[in-house]
Design a protein around this motif. Structure first.
Motif, PDB file in Angstrom:
ATOM      1  N   LEU A  14     -31.367  55.338  -3.231  1.00 29.16           N
ATOM      2  CA  LEU A  14     -32.168  56.216  -2.388  1.00 29.16           C
ATOM      3  C   LEU A  14     -31.783  55.925  -0.949  1.00 29.16           C
ATOM      4  CD1 LEU A  14     -35.644  55.909  -4.134  1.00 29.16           C
ATOM      5  CD2 LEU A  14     -34.029  57.813  -4.254  1.00 29.16           C
ATOM      6  N   VAL A  15     -31.494  56.980  -0.204  1.00 29.39           N
ATOM      7  CA  VAL A  15     -31.014  56.848   1.167  1.00 29.39           C
ATOM      8  C   VAL A  15     -31.992  57.566   2.084  1.00 29.39           C
ATOM      9  CG1 VAL A  15     -29.133  57.467   2.740  1.00 29.39           C
ATOM     10  CG2 VAL A  15     -28.622  56.749   0.396  1.00 29.39           C
ATOM     11  N   LEU A  16     -32.250  56.981   3.221  1.00 36.24           N
ATOM     12  CA  LEU A  16     -33.072  57.613   4.241  1.00 36.24           C
ATOM     13  C   LEU A  16     -32.187  57.864   5.453  1.00 36.24           C
ATOM     14  CD1 LEU A  16     -35.976  58.495   4.899  1.00 36.24           C
ATOM     15  CD2 LEU A  16     -36.368  56.199   5.804  1.00 36.24           C
ATOM     16  N   ALA A  17     -31.984  59.127   5.789  1.00 36.48           N
ATOM     17  CA  ALA A  17     -31.190  59.485   6.962  1.00 36.48           C
ATOM     18  C   ALA A  17     -32.101  59.420   8.183  1.00 36.48           C
ATOM     19  CB  ALA A  17     -30.608  60.884   6.803  1.00 36.48           C
ATOM     20  N   VAL A  18     -31.710  58.617   9.164  1.00 34.86           N
ATOM     21  CA  VAL A  18     -32.536  58.363  10.339  1.00 34.86           C
ATOM     22  C   VAL A  18     -31.708  58.608  11.595  1.00 34.86           C
ATOM     23  CG1 VAL A  18     -33.944  56.606  11.493  1.00 34.86           C
ATOM     24  CG2 VAL A  18     -33.790  56.621   9.010  1.00 34.86           C
ATOM     25  N   SER A  19     -32.332  59.266  12.586  1.00 34.24           N
ATOM     26  CA  SER A  19     -31.638  59.572  13.838  1.00 34.24           C
ATOM     27  C   SER A  19     -32.206  58.762  14.991  1.00 34.24           C
ATOM     28  CB  SER A  19     -31.803  61.054  14.199  1.00 34.24           C
ATOM     29  OG  SER A  19     -31.079  61.878  13.356  1.00 34.24           O
ATOM     30  N   SER A  20     -31.307  58.267  15.832  1.00 38.71           N
ATOM     31  CA  SER A  20     -31.716  57.633  17.084  1.00 38.71           C
ATOM     32  C   SER A  20     -31.938  58.738  18.107  1.00 38.71           C
ATOM     33  CB  SER A  20     -30.635  56.674  17.579  1.00 38.71           C
ATOM     34  OG  SER A  20     -30.986  56.168  18.854  1.00 38.71           O
ATOM     35  N   LEU A  21     -33.131  58.816  18.653  1.00 42.99           N
ATOM     36  CA  LEU A  21     -33.465  59.886  19.588  1.00 42.99           C
ATOM     37  C   LEU A  21     -32.957  59.611  20.994  1.00 42.99           C
ATOM     38  CD1 LEU A  21     -37.094  60.593  18.348  1.00 42.99           C
ATOM     39  CD2 LEU A  21     -34.948  61.674  17.626  1.00 42.99           C
ATOM     40  N   LYS A  22     -32.456  58.393  21.235  1.00 42.33           N
ATOM     41  CA  LYS A  22     -31.918  58.023  22.550  1.00 42.33           C
ATOM     42  C   LYS A  22     -30.567  57.337  22.362  1.00 42.33           C
ATOM     43  CE  LYS A  22     -36.439  57.233  24.607  1.00 42.33           C
ATOM     44  NZ  LYS A  22     -37.327  56.223  25.215  1.00 42.33           N
ATOM     45  N   PHE A  23     -29.727  57.468  23.366  1.00 41.54           N
ATOM     46  CA  PHE A  23     -28.450  56.760  23.344  1.00 41.54           C
ATOM     47  C   PHE A  23     -28.700  55.277  23.617  1.00 41.54           C
ATOM     48  CE2 PHE A  23     -26.890  61.065  24.319  1.00 41.54           C
ATOM     49  CZ  PHE A  23     -25.966  61.190  23.300  1.00 41.54           C
ATOM     50  N   HIS A  24     -28.077  54.422  22.825  1.00 43.28           N
ATOM     51  CA  HIS A  24     -28.251  52.978  22.962  1.00 43.28           C
ATOM     52  C   HIS A  24     -27.762  52.480  24.325  1.00 43.28           C
ATOM     53  CE1 HIS A  24     -28.549  48.787  21.760  1.00 43.28           C
ATOM     54  NE2 HIS A  24     -27.297  48.607  22.140  1.00 43.28           N
ATOM     55  N   ALA A  25     -26.656  53.013  24.790  1.00 43.47           N
ATOM     56  CA  ALA A  25     -26.021  52.519  26.017  1.00 43.47           C
ATOM     57  C   ALA A  25     -26.876  52.717  27.264  1.00 43.47           C
ATOM     58  CB  ALA A  25     -24.661  53.188  26.210  1.00 43.47           C
ATOM     59  N   ASN A  26     -27.568  53.870  27.363  1.00 44.46           N
ATOM     60  CA  ASN A  26     -28.286  54.135  28.613  1.00 44.46           C
ATOM     61  C   ASN A  26     -29.723  54.629  28.426  1.00 44.46           C
ATOM     62  OD1 ASN A  26     -27.927  56.759  27.776  1.00 44.46           O
ATOM     63  ND2 ASN A  26     -26.318  57.222  29.262  1.00 44.46           N
ATOM     64  N   GLY A  27     -30.187  54.767  27.188  1.00 41.97           N
ATOM     65  CA  GLY A  27     -31.566  55.158  26.935  1.00 41.97           C
ATOM     66  C   GLY A  27     -31.892  56.616  27.198  1.00 41.97           C
ATOM     67  N   THR A  28     -30.891  57.429  27.493  1.00 42.38           N
ATOM     68  CA  THR A  28     -31.153  58.846  27.739  1.00 42.38           C
ATOM     69  C   THR A  28     -31.335  59.579  26.406  1.00 42.38           C
ATOM     70  OG1 THR A  28     -28.790  59.382  27.812  1.00 42.38           O
ATOM     71  CG2 THR A  28     -29.864  58.855  29.919  1.00 42.38           C
ATOM     72  N   PRO A  29     -32.060  60.706  26.428  1.00 43.34           N
ATOM     73  CA  PRO A  29     -32.293  61.448  25.189  1.00 43.34           C
ATOM     74  C   PRO A  29     -30.991  61.916  24.539  1.00 43.34           C
ATOM     75  CG  PRO A  29     -33.761  62.216  26.920  1.00 43.34           C
ATOM     76  CD  PRO A  29     -32.768  61.292  27.570  1.00 43.34           C
ATOM     77  N   ASN A  30     -30.945  61.800  23.220  1.00 42.01           N
ATOM     78  CA  ASN A  30     -29.793  62.250  22.451  1.00 42.01           C
ATOM     79  C   ASN A  30     -30.165  63.592  21.830  1.00 42.01           C
ATOM     80  OD1 ASN A  30     -27.682  62.714  20.728  1.00 42.01           O
ATOM     81  ND2 ASN A  30     -27.920  60.839  19.548  1.00 42.01           N
ATOM     82  N   ASN A  32     -28.370  65.705  20.475  1.00 41.38           N
ATOM     83  CA  ASN A  32     -27.561  66.010  19.297  1.00 41.38           C
ATOM     84  C   ASN A  32     -27.892  65.127  18.107  1.00 41.38           C
ATOM     85  OD1 ASN A  32     -25.950  68.074  20.520  1.00 41.38           O
ATOM     86  ND2 ASN A  32     -24.927  66.459  21.681  1.00 41.38           N
ATOM     87  N   ALA A  33     -28.949  64.360  18.200  1.00 41.49           N
ATOM     88  CA  ALA A  33     -29.264  63.377  17.161  1.00 41.49           C
ATOM     89  C   ALA A  33     -29.389  64.021  15.782  1.00 41.49           C
ATOM     90  CB  ALA A  33     -30.553  62.638  17.519  1.00 41.49           C
ATOM     91  N   PHE A  34     -30.149  65.095  15.669  1.00 41.38           N
ATOM     92  CA  PHE A  34     -30.357  65.715  14.359  1.00 41.38           C
ATOM     93  C   PHE A  34     -29.079  66.366  13.854  1.00 41.38           C
ATOM     94  CE2 PHE A  34     -35.230  66.431  14.899  1.00 41.38           C
ATOM     95  CZ  PHE A  34     -35.398  65.076  15.047  1.00 41.38           C
ATOM     96  N   TYR A  35     -28.320  66.972  14.758  1.00 38.42           N
ATOM     97  CA  TYR A  35     -27.045  67.588  14.386  1.00 38.42           C
ATOM     98  C   TYR A  35     -26.094  66.522  13.833  1.00 38.42           C
ATOM     99  CZ  TYR A  35     -22.642  70.119  14.795  1.00 38.42           C
ATOM    100  OH  TYR A  35     -21.431  70.700  14.529  1.00 38.42           O
ATOM    101  N   ASP A  36     -25.983  65.407  14.542  1.00 36.03           N
ATOM    102  CA  ASP A  36     -25.093  64.327  14.107  1.00 36.03           C
ATOM    103  C   ASP A  36     -25.525  63.756  12.763  1.00 36.03           C
ATOM    104  OD1 ASP A  36     -23.698  64.666  16.473  1.00 36.03           O
ATOM    105  OD2 ASP A  36     -24.585  62.920  17.462  1.00 36.03           O
ATOM    106  N   THR A  37     -26.819  63.581  12.574  1.00 37.09           N
ATOM    107  CA  THR A  37     -27.320  63.052  11.307  1.00 37.09           C
ATOM    108  C   THR A  37     -27.064  64.034  10.172  1.00 37.09           C
ATOM    109  OG1 THR A  37     -29.001  61.778  12.480  1.00 37.09           O
ATOM    110  CG2 THR A  37     -29.359  62.136  10.117  1.00 37.09           C
ATOM    111  N   GLY A  38     -27.221  65.323  10.436  1.00 29.80           N
ATOM    112  CA  GLY A  38     -26.927  66.340   9.426  1.00 29.80           C
ATOM    113  C   GLY A  38     -25.457  66.349   9.050  1.00 29.80           C
TER     114      GLY A  38
END
Length: 128
Positions: A14-30, A32-38
């Motif tokens: 069983l896999v749970l697909a999870v998106s990071s809503l912010k970029f790790h490097a600078n904390g700005t909103p991502n 494209n998070a859902f697009y990338d996870t899809g």
């Protein structure tokens, strides 16, 4: 969710697909998070199918409970769950799931979502 438990109970993984809503490097909103996870989930499904596995993607799960159970941080969002395993016997499913599993697959017509110019205007390439 109860409906998806029929698919999930026999899965090898069983896999749970999870998106990071912010970029790790600078904390700005991502944004494209859902697009990338899809995209990642789609490619995982293609590779799994190539290897003879079946993937059943599920939107029917409780994201809040998943965050609680797995300790998912606030700035991450559970998007989908996936049951992955080797195809089983459709006869082992409940009647409702079996009927759904063996039913002919249908797709939404391209004319409903391939547009040109303005929203709602079917693209001429659809009729080619």
């Amino acid at each position: 969710m109860e409906f998806n438990a029929g698919w999930a109970k026999e899965a090898a993984a069983l896999v749970l697909a999870v998106s990071s809503l912010k970029f790790h490097a600078n904390g700005t909103p991502n944004r494209n998070a859902f697009y990338d996870t899809g995209a990642a989930s789609a490619l995982l499904s293609v590779e799994a199918t190539h290897r003879g596995l079946a993937v059943h993607q599920m939107a029917g799960f409780d994201p809040a409970k998943a965050k609680q159970v797995f300790g998912i941080p606030e700035d991450w969002e559970p998007i989908a769950a996936m049951a992955i395993g080797y195809p089983g016997d459709p006869g082992a499913l409940s009647e409702k799931l079996r009927d759904r599993e063996i039913a002919p697959r249908t797709r939404k017509p391209l004319s409903e979502f391939v547009m040109s110019g303005r929203w709602g205007h079917t693209s001429a390439i659809v009729s080619r």
